[in-house]
Design a protein around this motif. Structure first.
Motif: not given
Length: 232
Positions: A20-21, A38, A43, A45, A74, A76, A78-79, A97, A100
């Motif tokens: 998770r973020l 968020l 998302l 997190y 942060i 991420d 999954n950047g 964000l 994204k």
């Protein structure tokens, strides 16, 4: 499982859900911008509290993530390109964000930059000026005999509120009729001004009815209610 061991900050704040973020923050106006975003986007997190009481923000682990020793930051996992991405500065994080998720930032280029300009308005004006007013009105600065610094920030806060009032007289939200990251950036600071700083009376907040109406609409959003208390 996602491996965050390349980030030294993960040794101090261990991720229970590394896929998770990761949010490193406090429920301050700048911090809750990101937790609200968020919550709004949905998302997944994991929040981590960066305690100023124990100077977490100056620890080597945190400085490895944010050399400016401020919150929020942060990671991420999954950047872009599927690779982990670390970011600091709340305005930059909001834009990231939004891009994204494709939410809260218009796709139309002209409207997109209009929203971004109001984010910059908050970053360069509302945040610094409201923050200084808070210092001179509520914190150590209130004990200064010379009230010129306080009055300077009172006047500038009023000016900035008047700019917002004029914009909100023409639109439902700051950047237009759609809720955007501009609102997520600005209204935590307005909320803090009249709440935590208890500065509503000194700035004449009742003279800005459009700002108050938009603030109330902002406060009623479920994601805002949740985000204002994160991290606990």
């Amino acid at each position: 499982m996602t491996d965050l061991s390349a980030f030294p900050v993960s040794t101090k704040w261990r991720a229970q859900h590394p896929d998770r973020l990761q949010l490193y923050s406090l429920p301050t106006p700048n911090g809750v911008k990101v937790s609200i975003m968020l919550e709004e986007t949905g998302l997944p997190y994991e929040p981590h509290k960066v305690s100023f009481e124990t100077n977490d923000q100056t620890s080597p682990a945190y400085l490895s993530l944010n050399p400016n020793n401020k919150i929020p930051s942060i990671i991420d996992p999954n950047g872009p390109g599927g690779k982990p991405l670390a970011l600091f500065e709340s305005g930059a994080i909001l834009i990231y964000l939004a891009e994204k998720t494709g939410k809260f930032l218009p796709a139309d280029p002209a409207l997109r930059y209009q929203a971004i300009q109001w984010v910059m308005f908050q970053m360069g004006g509302i945040g610094p000026m409201f923050g200084q007013l808070g210092f001179f009105h509520k914190f150590a600065g209130k004990d200064y005999d010379d009230k010129r610094p306080r009055d300077r920030y009172v006047a500038e806060t009023k000016r900035l509120l008047a700019v917002l009032e004029g914009q909100l007289a023409k639109h439902r939200w700051v950047a237009g009729d759609e809720y955007t990251i501009a609102d997520i950036a600005i209204f935590p600071w307005v909320n803090n001004l009249v709440g935590f700083y208890d500065a509503g009376e000194i700035v004449g907040i009742k003279d800005f009815p459009q700002v108050l109406a938009a603030l109330e609409a902002f406060r009623q959003r479920p994601a805002v209610i949740a985000g204002l208390a994160i991290p606990a």
